[in-house]
Design a protein around this motif. Structure first.
Motif, PDB file in Angstrom:
ATOM      1  N   GLU A   1      36.750   5.258  29.930  1.00 52.90           N
ATOM      2  CA  GLU A   1      35.967   4.569  29.046  1.00 52.90           C
ATOM      3  C   GLU A   1      34.350   5.072  29.407  1.00 52.90           C
ATOM      4  O   GLU A   1      33.677   4.877  28.481  1.00 52.90           O
ATOM      5  N   ILE A   2      34.012   5.736  30.543  1.00 47.52           N
ATOM      6  CA  ILE A   2      32.620   5.888  30.881  1.00 47.52           C
ATOM      7  C   ILE A   2      32.666   7.603  30.824  1.00 47.52           C
ATOM      8  O   ILE A   2      33.204   8.037  31.919  1.00 47.52           O
ATOM      9  N   LYS A   3      32.524   8.181  29.916  1.00 43.21           N
ATOM     10  CA  LYS A   3      32.529   9.602  29.723  1.00 43.21           C
ATOM     11  C   LYS A   3      31.258  10.643  30.290  1.00 43.21           C
ATOM     12  O   LYS A   3      31.432  11.546  30.480  1.00 43.21           O
ATOM     13  N   LYS A   4      30.105   9.963  30.053  1.00 43.26           N
ATOM     14  CA  LYS A   4      28.987  10.551  30.489  1.00 43.26           C
ATOM     15  C   LYS A   4      27.845   9.787  30.778  1.00 43.26           C
ATOM     16  O   LYS A   4      27.518   8.620  30.457  1.00 43.26           O
ATOM     17  N   ILE A   5      27.269  10.176  32.095  1.00 45.45           N
ATOM     18  CA  ILE A   5      25.985   9.433  32.733  1.00 45.45           C
ATOM     19  C   ILE A   5      25.127  10.349  33.276  1.00 45.45           C
ATOM     20  O   ILE A   5      25.329  11.432  33.788  1.00 45.45           O
ATOM     21  N   LEU A   6      23.620   9.965  32.645  1.00 44.35           N
ATOM     22  CA  LEU A   6      22.734  10.776  32.652  1.00 44.35           C
ATOM     23  C   LEU A   6      21.984  10.106  33.951  1.00 44.35           C
ATOM     24  O   LEU A   6      21.910   8.731  34.095  1.00 44.35           O
ATOM     25  N   PHE A   7      21.183  10.794  34.845  1.00 46.83           N
ATOM     26  CA  PHE A   7      20.159  10.061  35.740  1.00 46.83           C
ATOM     27  C   PHE A   7      18.842  10.842  35.721  1.00 46.83           C
ATOM     28  O   PHE A   7      18.607  11.776  35.455  1.00 46.83           O
TER      29      PHE A   7
ATOM     30  N   GLU B   1      22.909  15.198  35.005  1.00 51.16           N
ATOM     31  CA  GLU B   1      24.091  14.546  34.881  1.00 51.16           C
ATOM     32  C   GLU B   1      25.170  14.155  36.040  1.00 51.16           C
ATOM     33  O   GLU B   1      25.180  14.960  36.596  1.00 51.16           O
ATOM     34  N   LEU B   2      25.668  12.973  36.085  1.00 50.09           N
ATOM     35  CA  LEU B   2      26.624  12.641  37.140  1.00 50.09           C
ATOM     36  C   LEU B   2      28.009  13.067  36.731  1.00 50.09           C
ATOM     37  O   LEU B   2      28.364  12.825  35.569  1.00 50.09           O
ATOM     38  N   TYR B   3      28.838  13.636  37.582  1.00 49.17           N
ATOM     39  CA  TYR B   3      30.196  14.025  37.126  1.00 49.17           C
ATOM     40  C   TYR B   3      31.218  13.178  37.919  1.00 49.17           C
ATOM     41  O   TYR B   3      31.443  13.603  39.150  1.00 49.17           O
ATOM     42  N   LEU B   4      31.454  12.104  37.608  1.00 48.86           N
ATOM     43  CA  LEU B   4      32.384  11.127  37.799  1.00 48.86           C
ATOM     44  C   LEU B   4      33.640  11.036  36.878  1.00 48.86           C
ATOM     45  O   LEU B   4      33.215  10.643  35.714  1.00 48.86           O
ATOM     46  N   ASP B   5      34.865  11.276  37.609  1.00 45.64           N
ATOM     47  CA  ASP B   5      36.039  11.062  36.652  1.00 45.64           C
ATOM     48  C   ASP B   5      37.116  10.328  37.458  1.00 45.64           C
ATOM     49  O   ASP B   5      36.816   9.841  38.730  1.00 45.64           O
ATOM     50  N   SER B   6      38.196  10.219  36.961  1.00 49.37           N
ATOM     51  CA  SER B   6      39.315   9.475  37.523  1.00 49.37           C
ATOM     52  C   SER B   6      39.799  10.302  38.921  1.00 49.37           C
ATOM     53  O   SER B   6      40.394   9.785  39.647  1.00 49.37           O
TER      54      SER B   6
END
Length: 142
Positions: free
Chosen positions: A47-53, A63-68
């Motif tokens: 559900e959380i596909k893109k995160i910028l910081f 961009e943070l690269y966090l996935d399952s």
């Protein structure tokens, strides 16, 4: 074993972060809140596909690269990210000024900002700003 050059680089980076942080009146995040937030993000990566910081030291956004598949049980996750960002460098939590969850990922994909807001609130109290284009998690107050 770390070389003197590497140690000087680390010391300089710490000084830069400390100097940048001193411009803010109040930190809103702790390392333990970060760890809980990251666990929630990884657990809900579908559900959380893109995160910028934004870093406190400059105006660069990344961009943070966090996935399952992200594994964060290692010791370094207690204080920061290692290579899980677009700068491909160590990123301490304390050098993140804010996170942005954009609504539009690409021309075919959007994120449900209300759902992400709810997921974050399940973790604890955070300073969140929500509008029609993005959800912003503020880490420092000016």
């Amino acid at each position: 074993m770390r070389t003197k050059k590497a140690l000087r680089y680390d010391e300089q980076k710490i000084k830069e972060i400390d100097s940048a942080i001193s411009k803010f009146s109040q930190p809103l995040m702790s390392n333990s809140k970060w760890v809980k937030l990251i666990k929630q993000i990884v657990d809900n990566a579908d559900e959380i596909k893109k995160i910028l910081f934004k870093k406190v030291q400059n105006n660069k956004n990344g961009e943070l690269y966090l996935d399952s598949e992200s594994i964060f049980e290692f010791d370094y996750w207690q204080t920061g990210f290692e290579g899980n960002n677009s700068f491909n460098d160590w990123l301490e939590y304390r050098e993140i000024e804010y996170l942005i969850f954009p609504k539009v990922i690409d021309s075919k994909t959007n994120q449900d900002l209300d759902r992400i807001f709810t997921l974050i609130k399940e973790v604890g109290e955070f300073y969140l700003e929500l509008d029609e284009n993005e959800l912003k998690l503020v880490c420092y107050k000016i």
